[in-house]
Scaffold this active site. Structure first.
Site, PDB file in Angstrom:
ATOM      1  N   SER A 179      42.084  39.961  55.160  1.00  0.00           N
ATOM      2  CA  SER A 179      41.307  39.281  56.206  1.00  0.00           C
ATOM      3  C   SER A 179      41.822  37.844  56.262  1.00  0.00           C
ATOM      4  CB  SER A 179      39.807  39.269  55.877  1.00  0.00           C
ATOM      5  OG  SER A 179      39.549  38.381  54.795  1.00  0.00           O
ATOM      6  N   TYR A 181      40.057  35.307  55.914  1.00  0.00           N
ATOM      7  CA  TYR A 181      39.422  34.645  54.765  1.00  0.00           C
ATOM      8  C   TYR A 181      40.252  34.860  53.502  1.00  0.00           C
ATOM      9  CZ  TYR A 181      36.950  34.832  50.398  1.00  0.00           C
ATOM     10  OH  TYR A 181      36.663  34.713  49.064  1.00  0.00           O
ATOM     11  N   HIS A 182      40.581  36.127  53.214  1.00  0.00           N
ATOM     12  CA  HIS A 182      41.333  36.390  51.975  1.00  0.00           C
ATOM     13  C   HIS A 182      42.701  35.697  52.013  1.00  0.00           C
ATOM     14  CE1 HIS A 182      38.384  39.806  51.475  1.00  0.00           C
ATOM     15  NE2 HIS A 182      38.483  39.437  50.215  1.00  0.00           N
ATOM     16  N   LYS A 185      42.689  32.093  50.854  1.00  0.00           N
ATOM     17  CA  LYS A 185      42.746  31.920  49.391  1.00  0.00           C
ATOM     18  C   LYS A 185      44.199  32.026  48.895  1.00  0.00           C
ATOM     19  CE  LYS A 185      38.147  32.177  48.305  1.00  0.00           C
ATOM     20  NZ  LYS A 185      37.396  31.270  47.435  1.00  0.00           N
ATOM     21  N   VAL A 211      30.948  39.793  43.311  1.00  0.00           N
ATOM     22  CA  VAL A 211      29.831  39.434  42.429  1.00  0.00           C
ATOM     23  C   VAL A 211      28.532  40.050  42.956  1.00  0.00           C
ATOM     24  CG1 VAL A 211      28.557  37.498  41.415  1.00  0.00           C
ATOM     25  CG2 VAL A 211      30.996  37.289  41.881  1.00  0.00           C
TER      26      VAL A 211
END
Ligand code: USQ
Length: 399
Positions: A179, A181-182, A185, A211
């Site tokens: 994504s 988002y990923h 990172k 989590v």
């Protein structure tokens, strides 16, 4: 140690402040409260009521006998960040201040661009501020296991030895994020590694799994110390969503076949691992990568476990397979390493069912809050860009 937490108001940041204070560390933190706004934007709310920062800070002081040095501000405000770090002079900086949702980053162009701008530039500002005002601090950066994707080989911790055309090297393991988002990172990881090599900073890049969990022991029973627990399609992680669904008799929403496998860890283990990382400082100039999770589970397997534990508590929950809104492999090999933290003393709590029992019990009193926003349980953000609600798949069609 003096620990600065960027994103101290978040799901991980707030319990981390408590976990560290209970171990005698001095904590400072910054937050711009963006997470509270994003969850509202997508129609959600925390299943567990959360308090204002003033109330939280008051409770913290009462329980831990020391204040948190808190300032409201954003990592994109470079002058704010630099000044705060210059004043506090941390031994460790834990960077949790990113937009953490894959689905949110896939809504449309502006959300994708916001995610990468916020995350990549925020992290880069941390690196520059460290270089300028606290170059010996240790950066503990929250990355994600999702950086690696789901390759058809074992996943090492960040680096691997490779032989190509008769020559060998020790190189970063390929990243295949799923994504925007990923990917943000991944971009952070590259920048951090570069800054460590170039300026001699030290950093641990944590590839954390998904989590779950409602509490850590340090919170006791003071609701002001409680962390948030989201269940919407963007900010609710899968086990947290399943538990919220279970307590309101909503069928569990498995995307596709549910063969997707990920590393998971309870909130209390995430705290344990972050504290171990902080307390074991790397050498100046070292960039190290830790894979941080407890166990790997398939999503369908997790749904089954949530169903079983719910039944013990008198909740008879169904499981629905929804048309998968994401582009991801549903059947794949998955075997990541997680040795570094174990070598430093991490002891996995390893009792998924006990944790699920605690979560369900904590969430039962919040049924009305969850029910009031139950529309956010069915996803409509699709990786292919067409926004529509996912349909239930006929179980006979699942291979
Ligand atoms: N899933 C379902 N049903 C749901 C929600 C999710 O089947 O109701 C599936 C997803 O399709 C995916 C898996 O569960 O295959 C995990 O989804 P998730 O939403 O729990 O987690 P993810 O989007 O991967 O992101 C979360 C956190 C993120 C962190 C990441 C770690 O939001 O901040 O980086 O977990 S990891 O997954 O290891 O990359």
């Amino acid at each position: 140690m003096r620990v600065f937490i960027a994103g101290i108001d978040g799901y991980l940041g707030w319990p981390l402040a408590q976990y560290l204070a209970a171990r005698g560390h001095e904590v400072a933190g910054a937050d711009k409260f963006l997470r509270r706004g994003w969850v509202e934007e997508v129609g959600g709310q925390s299943a567990l009521p959360i308090y204002s920062m003033d109330e939280r800070l008051q409770a913290f002081h009462e329980h831990f006998g020391m204040p948190v040095l808190f300032r409201e501000g954003d990592l994109l405000d470079y002058a704010f960040l630099r000044q705060f770090l210059a004043d506090f002079q941390p031994d460790a900086i834990v960077h949790l201040a990113e937009m953490p949702s894959a689905a949110y980053s896939m809504i449309d162009q502006s959300h994708a661009a916001f995610t990468q701008q916020n995350n990549v530039i925020g992290s880069m500002n941390v690196l520059w501020a460290m270089r300028e005002v606290c170059p010996t601090a240790h950066l503990v950066k929250l990355g994600t296991m999702g950086e690696y994707g789901t390759p058809n080989i074992d996943i090492p911790e960040g680096f691997f030895e490779v032989e190509f055309r008769g020559r060998k090297d020790y190189l970063p393991f390929p990243r295949q994020a799923g994504s925007f988002y990923h990917w943000s990172k991944v971009h952070d990881s590259n920048n951090i590694m570069f800054a460590c090599n170039l300026w001699g900073l030290r950093a641990t890049d944590i590839m954390q799994g998904v989590v779950f969990g409602t509490q850590i022991n340090e919170m006791g029973d003071d609701p002001r110390l409680c962390s948030r627990l989201d269940f919407d399609q963007c900010f609710g992680t899968v086990i947290n969503r399943f538990c919220c669904q279970a307590v309101i008799d909503h069928p569990l929403t498995v995307f596709g076949s549910g063969g997707q496998t990920r590393g998971f860890l309870p909130l209390r283990d995430s705290m344990q691992c972050l504290a171990i990382t902080i307390e074991n400082t790397p050498e100046q100039g070292e960039y190290r990568v830790f894979n941080q999770f407890e166990e790997c589970y398939s999503i369908a397997g997790l749904a089954e476990q949530v169903q079983q534990v719910s039944a013990e508590l008198g909740l008879h929950v169904q499981v629905n397979h929804l048309d998968n809104p994401r582009e991801e492999r549903e059947e794949h090999y998955y075997r990541p390493d997680r040795n570094h933290l174990i070598e430093l003393g991490y002891i996995p709590t390893s009792d998924l069912k006990a944790e699920l029992r605690t979560m369900l019990r904590d969430l039962m009193p919040q049924r009305e809050r969850i029910q009031a926003r139950s529309a956010v349980l069915i996803p409509d953000i699709r990786w292919n860009g067409q926004r529509e609600r996912s349909n239930i798949i006929d179980p006979a069609l699942i291979t």
